[in-house]
Structure formats: C-alpha cells, structure tokens
Enzyme design. Structure first.
Site, PDB file in Angstrom:
ATOM      1  N   VAL A  10       0.871  -1.172   0.000  1.00 21.06           N
ATOM      2  CA  VAL A  10       0.000   0.000   0.000  1.00 21.06           C
ATOM      3  C   VAL A  10       0.909   1.223   0.000  1.00 21.06           C
ATOM      4  CG1 VAL A  10      -2.039  -1.030   1.073  1.00 21.06           C
ATOM      5  CG2 VAL A  10      -0.246  -0.070   2.522  1.00 21.06           C
ATOM      6  N   SER A  11       0.359   2.353  -0.445  1.00 21.80           N
ATOM      7  CA  SER A  11       1.183   3.551  -0.604  1.00 21.80           C
ATOM      8  C   SER A  11       1.465   4.292   0.684  1.00 21.80           C
ATOM      9  CB  SER A  11       0.517   4.507  -1.592  1.00 21.80           C
ATOM     10  OG  SER A  11       0.427   3.888  -2.848  1.00 21.80           O
ATOM     11  N   ARG A  12       0.553   4.213   1.634  1.00 18.59           N
ATOM     12  CA  ARG A  12       0.728   4.989   2.865  1.00 18.59           C
ATOM     13  C   ARG A  12       0.467   4.118   4.081  1.00 18.59           C
ATOM     14  NH1 ARG A  12      -2.295   8.410  -0.453  1.00 18.59           N
ATOM     15  NH2 ARG A  12      -4.202   7.887   0.645  1.00 18.59           N
ATOM     16  N   GLN A  15      -3.167   3.272   5.083  1.00 19.24           N
ATOM     17  CA  GLN A  15      -3.939   2.333   4.274  1.00 19.24           C
ATOM     18  C   GLN A  15      -3.798   0.917   4.827  1.00 19.24           C
ATOM     19  OE1 GLN A  15      -2.151   3.319   0.455  1.00 19.24           O
ATOM     20  NE2 GLN A  15      -4.073   4.267  -0.185  1.00 19.24           N
TER      21      GLN A  15
END
Length: 188
Positions: A10-12, A15
């Site tokens: 996931v990007s962050r 998340q």
C-alpha cells in the site's frame, strides 16, 4: 517443492493491507511467506520487495493481488517479471487473471504487455531525438555550458593542485567537485 510467495503493498501507512493479505492467503500463500511494503510504488527502494526477491527460489511463484502493487511503471514491471522468468520463477496476479506466467496463455499475455512496453520506450526515444533535432535546427546546443579557465573554481583547483599541499580527494571534497571535473579543470 515450489512455493507461492506473496507480495502486498500500500502507498501509505494509514492504508490497510487486509484485502490484499486475505486474497493472497486464500490463493494459497502462507502468512510467513507474504512480504509487505507500506511505501509509494514510485519509490525504487522497497525493502519488502527486495527481501521477497532475495528469498524466492527457482520453481516458486510470486503472487500479487494486482499488477500495480508490484511495478513502478510498465517497463519496470516487465523488467521485474523478465528477471523472474530468467531465474525460473513464475508470476501470477490474482485480479489480472490472464497474467500467469506459469501457463502458456498467461505468458502470451505478458509478452504482449512486454511488447507494448518496448514500443513505449521506442516512442519516447524517437520523440526525444526529434526534439533534440528540432532544437539544433533552431540553433540551440545541448549539454552543459562550457566552464572557462577564468572561472574562480577552476583557478582555485589549479592553485590548490600547484601547491601540492592537498590530496586530489581533499581538493575535490573542498570544492565539491568530482575527480573528473578536477582533471577537466586542470586541462583548461
């Protein structure tokens, strides 16, 4: 014996990975064989992916939830999967069902993607060349501006070298230049 090795990203940090982790486990990955990253896909340095690629063995299959979880771009994705293929490691994407390099039809689909990525690279090269040619036709010259012998940094490098009091590495560090720049300055 071949294993299914999972990779989820996931990007962050905020998340959740649960959707991906559940899908990977349902597809046959063991929890301890799922590597994760909570980092932007645009980042080249992804510790979870690096650890995954270091531990995966020939005969294993790398499983991801979707293609965009693995590659930063189509050329990067193609490069990763081709590298896996040369190491005799399979690749499957759960949501992109036709992408399964362990089957003939999946390999065909991937090769089509690979061809599209190559086509994209060639188009970029052609556009870059056309742009450079057009700039030259208008009298523009590419590259760095030439450094003159009267430039204070050049004169300082020459003086420091002439005094023989400092090593070349110290001169480069002091002037914040590379060794190549240093020798280029001396030749001016």
């Amino acid at each position: 014996m071949s294993n299914l090795i999972g990779y989820a990203r996931v990007s962050r940090n905020e998340q959740e990975l649960n959707l991906q982790l559940d899908a990977l486990e349902k597809a046959g990955c063991k929890k301890e064989q799922i590597f994760i990253d909570k980092i932007s896909g645009a980042k080249a340095d992804r510790p979870g992916l690096e650890k995954c690629l270091a531990e995966i063995q020939p005969g294993d299959t790398l499983l991801v939830w979707r293609l965009d979880r693995l590659g930063r771009s189509m050329p990067h994705l193609v490069s990763l999967i081709e590298d896996l293929k040369t190491k005799k490691i399979g690749f499957k994407s759960i949501c992109d069902g036709a992408i399964d390099t362990t089957t003939a039809s999946g390999e065909l689909i991937f090769n089509i993607f690979s061809s599209l990525a190559q086509f994209e690279r060639r188009l970029i090269q052609e556009r870059t060349k056309a742009g450079l040619d057009a700039a030259r036709a208008r009298g523009r010259q590419g590259g760095r501006k030439r450094v003159e012998a009267t430039n204070p940094k050049v004169m300082m490098a020459k003086n420091m070298h002439k005094d023989h009091g400092m090593s070349i590495d110290d001169i480069c560090t002091t002037l914040k230049i590379s060794r190549a720049s240093f020798y280029r300055y001396l030749s001016l």
